[in-house]
Design an enzyme around this catalytic site. Structure first.
Site, mmCIF file in Angstrom:
data_model
loop_
_atom_site.group_PDB
_atom_site.id
_atom_site.type_symbol
_atom_site.label_atom_id
_atom_site.label_comp_id
_atom_site.label_asym_id
_atom_site.label_seq_id
_atom_site.Cartn_x
_atom_site.Cartn_y
_atom_site.Cartn_z
ATOM 1 N N HIS A 163 15.123 6.463 22.329
ATOM 2 C CA HIS A 163 16.157 5.481 21.729
ATOM 3 C C HIS A 163 17.101 5.491 20.452
ATOM 4 O O HIS A 163 18.155 5.390 20.679
ATOM 5 C CB HIS A 163 15.287 4.111 21.604
ATOM 6 C CG HIS A 163 15.862 2.985 21.145
ATOM 7 N ND1 HIS A 163 16.214 1.841 22.189
ATOM 8 C CD2 HIS A 163 16.510 2.477 20.141
ATOM 9 C CE1 HIS A 163 16.970 0.961 21.585
ATOM 10 N NE2 HIS A 163 17.218 1.127 20.444
ATOM 11 N N GLU A 164 16.495 6.094 19.646
ATOM 12 C CA GLU A 164 16.856 6.256 18.267
ATOM 13 C C GLU A 164 17.836 7.421 18.352
ATOM 14 O O GLU A 164 19.083 7.370 17.762
ATOM 15 C CB GLU A 164 16.067 6.330 17.052
ATOM 16 C CG GLU A 164 15.358 5.268 16.697
ATOM 17 C CD GLU A 164 15.857 3.889 16.521
ATOM 18 O OE1 GLU A 164 17.082 4.015 15.842
ATOM 19 O OE2 GLU A 164 15.662 2.833 16.743
ATOM 20 N N GLY A 177 0.931 -1.200 -0.188
ATOM 21 C CA GLY A 177 -0.108 -0.040 0.090
ATOM 22 C C GLY A 177 0.667 1.233 -0.046
ATOM 23 O O GLY A 177 0.286 2.152 0.160
ATOM 24 N N THR A 178 2.043 1.215 -0.301
ATOM 25 C CA THR A 178 2.865 2.293 -0.109
ATOM 26 C C THR A 178 3.074 2.941 -1.535
ATOM 27 O O THR A 178 3.779 4.202 -1.698
ATOM 28 C CB THR A 178 4.412 1.981 0.443
ATOM 29 O OG1 THR A 178 4.948 0.918 -0.262
ATOM 30 C CG2 THR A 178 4.503 1.914 2.007
ATOM 31 N N GLY A 179 2.525 2.358 -2.463
ATOM 32 C CA GLY A 179 2.440 2.989 -4.007
ATOM 33 C C GLY A 179 3.466 2.387 -4.899
ATOM 34 O O GLY A 179 3.850 3.004 -5.628
ATOM 35 N N LYS A 180 3.741 1.055 -4.570
ATOM 36 C CA LYS A 180 4.564 0.634 -5.544
ATOM 37 C C LYS A 180 4.220 0.325 -6.966
ATOM 38 O O LYS A 180 4.820 0.480 -7.952
ATOM 39 C CB LYS A 180 5.231 -0.839 -5.201
ATOM 40 C CG LYS A 180 6.046 -0.738 -3.707
ATOM 41 C CD LYS A 180 6.345 -2.079 -3.182
ATOM 42 C CE LYS A 180 5.505 -3.041 -2.789
ATOM 43 N NZ LYS A 180 4.615 -2.394 -1.676
ATOM 44 N N THR A 181 2.802 -0.238 -7.054
ATOM 45 C CA THR A 181 2.454 -0.514 -8.197
ATOM 46 C C THR A 181 2.183 0.802 -9.173
ATOM 47 O O THR A 181 2.313 0.838 -10.218
ATOM 48 C CB THR A 181 0.801 -1.363 -7.967
ATOM 49 O OG1 THR A 181 1.338 -2.363 -7.321
ATOM 50 C CG2 THR A 181 0.213 -1.486 -9.257
ATOM 51 N N ASP A 240 19.695 -5.123 19.725
ATOM 52 C CA ASP A 240 20.782 -4.103 19.832
ATOM 53 C C ASP A 240 21.844 -5.008 20.757
ATOM 54 O O ASP A 240 22.695 -5.100 20.620
ATOM 55 C CB ASP A 240 20.387 -2.879 20.491
ATOM 56 C CG ASP A 240 19.725 -1.922 19.452
ATOM 57 O OD1 ASP A 240 19.628 -2.169 18.308
ATOM 58 O OD2 ASP A 240 19.046 -0.825 20.055
ATOM 59 N N HIS A 286 21.038 6.345 19.910
ATOM 60 C CA HIS A 286 21.956 5.759 18.753
ATOM 61 C C HIS A 286 22.878 6.849 17.970
ATOM 62 O O HIS A 286 23.914 6.696 17.870
ATOM 63 C CB HIS A 286 21.012 4.786 17.829
ATOM 64 C CG HIS A 286 20.903 3.598 18.422
ATOM 65 N ND1 HIS A 286 21.707 2.473 18.952
ATOM 66 C CD2 HIS A 286 19.458 2.911 18.410
ATOM 67 C CE1 HIS A 286 20.876 1.409 19.293
ATOM 68 N NE2 HIS A 286 19.584 1.743 18.971
HETATM 69 P P1 ADP Z 1 1.541 -1.288 -3.515
HETATM 70 O O1 ADP Z 1 1.880 -1.663 -4.793
HETATM 71 O O2 ADP Z 1 2.649 -0.646 -2.762
HETATM 72 O O3 ADP Z 1 0.909 -2.222 -2.451
HETATM 73 P P2 ADP Z 1 -0.379 0.469 -4.589
HETATM 74 O O4 ADP Z 1 0.521 1.150 -5.446
HETATM 75 O O5 ADP Z 1 -1.221 -0.729 -4.988
HETATM 76 O O6 ADP Z 1 0.634 -0.069 -3.353
HETATM 77 O O7 ADP Z 1 -1.448 1.648 -3.858
HETATM 78 C C1 ADP Z 1 -2.672 1.570 -3.943
HETATM 79 C C2 ADP Z 1 -3.343 2.754 -3.683
HETATM 80 O O8 ADP Z 1 -3.198 3.566 -2.737
HETATM 81 C C3 ADP Z 1 -3.053 3.648 -4.995
HETATM 82 O O9 ADP Z 1 -3.821 3.163 -5.931
HETATM 83 C C4 ADP Z 1 -3.129 5.056 -4.641
HETATM 84 O O10 ADP Z 1 -4.404 5.297 -4.494
HETATM 85 C C5 ADP Z 1 -2.920 4.972 -3.046
HETATM 86 N N1 ADP Z 1 -1.461 5.261 -2.796
HETATM 87 C C6 ADP Z 1 -0.423 4.412 -2.454
HETATM 88 N N2 ADP Z 1 0.712 5.034 -2.239
HETATM 89 C C7 ADP Z 1 0.673 6.311 -2.821
HETATM 90 C C8 ADP Z 1 1.537 7.325 -2.689
HETATM 91 N N3 ADP Z 1 2.690 7.410 -2.507
HETATM 92 N N4 ADP Z 1 0.881 8.302 -3.456
HETATM 93 C C9 ADP Z 1 -0.447 8.407 -3.668
HETATM 94 N N5 ADP Z 1 -1.304 7.620 -3.650
HETATM 95 C C10 ADP Z 1 -0.976 6.308 -3.141
HETATM 96 ZN ZN ZN Z 2 18.134 0.209 18.988
#
Ligand code: ADP
Ligand code: ZN
Length: 613
Positions: free
Chosen positions: A422-423, A202-206, A499, A426
């Site tokens: 903690h960080e 869900g971080t936007g890799k796709t 650690d 370090h």
């Molecule tokens: P992943 O492939 O990392 O699991 P996705 O690319 O499928 O994540 O993300 C799912 C949805 O979440 C995207 O279609 C978008 O709507 C939203 N999203 C995730 N990351 C971002 C981002 N960095 N910027 C904007 N929208 C994002």
């Molecule tokens: Zn540590």
């Protein structure tokens, strides 16, 4: 539904029952063998009742000692269990063991084949029946139509992806290449073949991969790794071949494999079940295609995973997925930018402050934030509001947090504070001792790819040798987290476990392997490797007397204790700075190395720093 059920049941009957019958009859031919559970088999080993053991890929046969024959049957078989200690035990109990000769094509096997061929024909017919309606028969499975997704123009641009500036920067080169392949070829430069995007779901890799295709205006082929590994033997490999063939035909383009870990898991040394073999065939085919295809045609392979550690190293070798890009959870600023992207087409009320929403959502990834905006809009619409208000956002965030709490991804304010100190500990120690690597970045973003928070240190040069004082400095950095907790909270947490483990390892190696303890002298004591079964009867390293072991322990302890005192001293003198850094971390979630060094060099007491608010 019922049709599918019928299908599954008939497969079960037709496929497994005859197989069972054949298996049984094969064993009936040797009436002196008794099938026993693996646990009983182990007992026989431990009670020294076995004469010899014969291992094959699926079963283990044990021949009992002659004196046991009257009581039990002459031999026993058991189904193999993944048990790495088995061989060691066999050696320890002095039991002869060997592997069974490779399959000799006995009558059982011929019978199996005779039954197998009509079975395959039947399966083909069944599949046709099932797929007839949709027009795709078994013959086109290899064409990968089912899961392959083609987008002539994704329409996604870099503006749609926010909070991942570093990843975008790195991907610009790929876009440039896809747009002007000739420019790069002219000079004979090598273009990356494979780019691996690593980060939590869900971080936007796709989205990033699509944006690369969109920016370069090239077609986007995507398939999910799990789509490769299913159904019948050989289909996965055929799909890979087909995917690459289609990609090359449409070059320049991007081929994206989501969840590559589903195909790319480390190959087992000895596959146990057929399922693994199928996956491995698919992986091998992928490796072959990657080596075979020519980047000059303008095909770039991208893949995504949230579990890079389980990937087969062969996939990551140069010429394959050798470019890795981290797409981690967004920090507060990143979340603000992502929220802005998703709020673009939403009518916002007057009081809505995106900064506050970003601050309220630590641990949320892009997909979660997209959800929050959508949910808030729906909530506002439900009650008939003209615009989406802050109260709608509040409710949507609370729902999001509740969801994440179930997945254990939210951390409390107190936890966040502990991690920040903690960080900072370090980082501050790393900057205060001469022999540690410079701090690149400190982060407390919850549950990123790196556990909890992390302090990223980059080595300034490649090192082959470490001196004693450098090792001690590294040890000090490792203890810095724990000591910061001690100093600020007068209390310690479980967060330092890793650690401490690493610190103890370093101290142990110093004493046992590097001869760096004055008291023990320049000697090594057992190389720390666990003895392997083939070491038996050979040298496994010296047996250490109890006395020497004790001395080693006390030397290790001394190193750690001395370092602990040293670190306490460093941090006690820097209590103000520790607080400044920790507070900044809590506020921004990420502090870059340069910013950290600036704070340290400015040496301002905390009262003055805090005034603007
Ligand atoms: P992943 O492939 O990392 O699991 P996705 O690319 O499928 O994540 O993300 C799912 C949805 O979440 C995207 O279609 C978008 O709507 C939203 N999203 C995730 N990351 C971002 C981002 N960095 N910027 C904007 N929208 C994002
Ligand atoms: Zn540590």
């Amino acid at each position: 539904m019922t049709k599918r059920y019928f299908y599954n049941i008939s497969i079960l009957f037709l496929f497994f029952l005859p197989a069972l019958a054949i298996h049984q009859s094969a064993h009936a031919a040797f009436p002196v063998t008794e099938r026993i559970p693996y646990s009983d088999f182990k007992k026989l080993i431990q009670e020294d009742k076995l004469e010899e053991v014969i291992l094959d890929s699926l079963t283990i046969k044990g021949i009992l000692k002659a004196e046991e024959w009257q009581k039990v049957k002459k031999s026993v078989t058991t189904v193999k269990v993944d048990d790495p200690d088995l061989i060691k035990e066999l050696v320890a109990h002095n039991i002869k063991f060997s592997a069974a000769a490779p399959a000799n094509g006995g009558w059982q096997q011929n019978l199996f084949l005779l039954w197998f061929i009509p079975m395959i024909i039947f399966l083909i017919m069944m599949t046709r029946l099932r797929r007839g309606a949709t027009g795709a028969g078994l013959m086109s499975i290899g064409k990968s139509r089912a899961n392959l997704y083609i987008d002539k123009d994704t329409g996604v641009t870099f503006d749609d992806v926010a909070g991942v500036d570093e990843a975008k920067e790195e991907l610009k080169e790929v876009i440039d290449y896809l747009q002007n392949p000739q420019k790069y070829q002219r000079l004979g430069g090598k273009i990356p073949k494979g780019v691996l995007l690593v980060g939590p779901t869900g971080t936007g890799k796709t989205l990033l991969a699509k944006a690369v295709a969109g920016e370069a205006k090239v077609p986007f082929f995507s398939i999910s790794g799990s789509g490769f590994v299913e159904m019948f033997v050989g289909v996965g490999a055929a799909r890979v071949r087909d995917l690459f063939a289609q990609g090359q035909a449409k070059a320049p383009c991007i081929i994206f494999i989501d969840e590559i870990d589903a195909v790319g898991k480390v190959r087992a040394a000895a596959p146990i079940s057929g399922g693994h073999e199928e996956r491995e065939n698919t992986l091998n085919q992928l490796l072959v295609e990657m080596d075979g295809f020519d980047t000059r045609k303008g095909v770039i392979l991208m893949a995504a995973t949230n579990r890079p550690e389980i990937l087969d190293p062969a996939l990551l070798r140069p010429g394959r997925f050798d470019r890795h890009i981290l797409v981690d959870r967004p920090d507060i600023k990143g979340r603000e930018e992502i929220l802005k992207v998703h709020c673009k087409n939403v009518k916002l009320g007057k009081g809505v402050d995106i900064k506050i929403i970003a601050a309220r959502t630590p641990g949320f990834v892009g997909a979660d934030l997209a959800n929050v905006v959508n949910e808030a809009a729906l909530l506002a619409a439900r009650v008939g509001n003209e615009a989406v208000g802050m109260d709608n956002f509040e409710e949507a965030i609370n729902r999001g947090i509740a969801g994440l709490e179930k997945k254990k991804r939210v951390m409390s304010k107190k936890e966040q504070e502990i991690i920040a100190y903690h960080e900072s500990g370090h980082a501050l120690v790393a900057e205060s001792v001469p022999g540690a690597d410079k701090v690149h970045r400190i982060s407390i973003i919850p549950r990123g790819i790196a556990a909890l928070g992390y302090t990223l240190q980059l080595p300034t040069e490649d090192r082959y040798l470490l001196t004693r004082s450098e090792l001690l400095d590294r040890l000090a950095v490792l203890l810095g987290g724990r000591v910061a907790e001690e100093i600020h909270f007068n209390e310690i947490s479980t967060g330092a476990q890793n650690d401490l483990e690493r610190a103890t390892d370093i101290a142990l190696s110093m004493v046992r392997e590097y001869g760096m303890s004055e008291k023990m002298g320049p000697m090594t004591f057992q190389n720390g490797k666990k003895p392997q079964f083939w070491d038996i009867g050979f040298r496994t390293g010296r047996e250490l007397s109890e006395e020497v072991s004790k001395e080693i322990d006390s030397e290790v302890k001394k190193i750690i204790f001395d370092t602990h005192v040293r670190v306490k001293d460093i941090l006690a003198k820097n209590k103000d700075r520790l607080q400044i850094i920790a507070k900044l971390l809590m506020e921004k979630e990420v502090v870059e190395g340069d910013e950290l060094r600036k704070i340290i060099s400015e040496n301002i007491p905390i009262q003055k720093k805090e005034s603007p608010a």
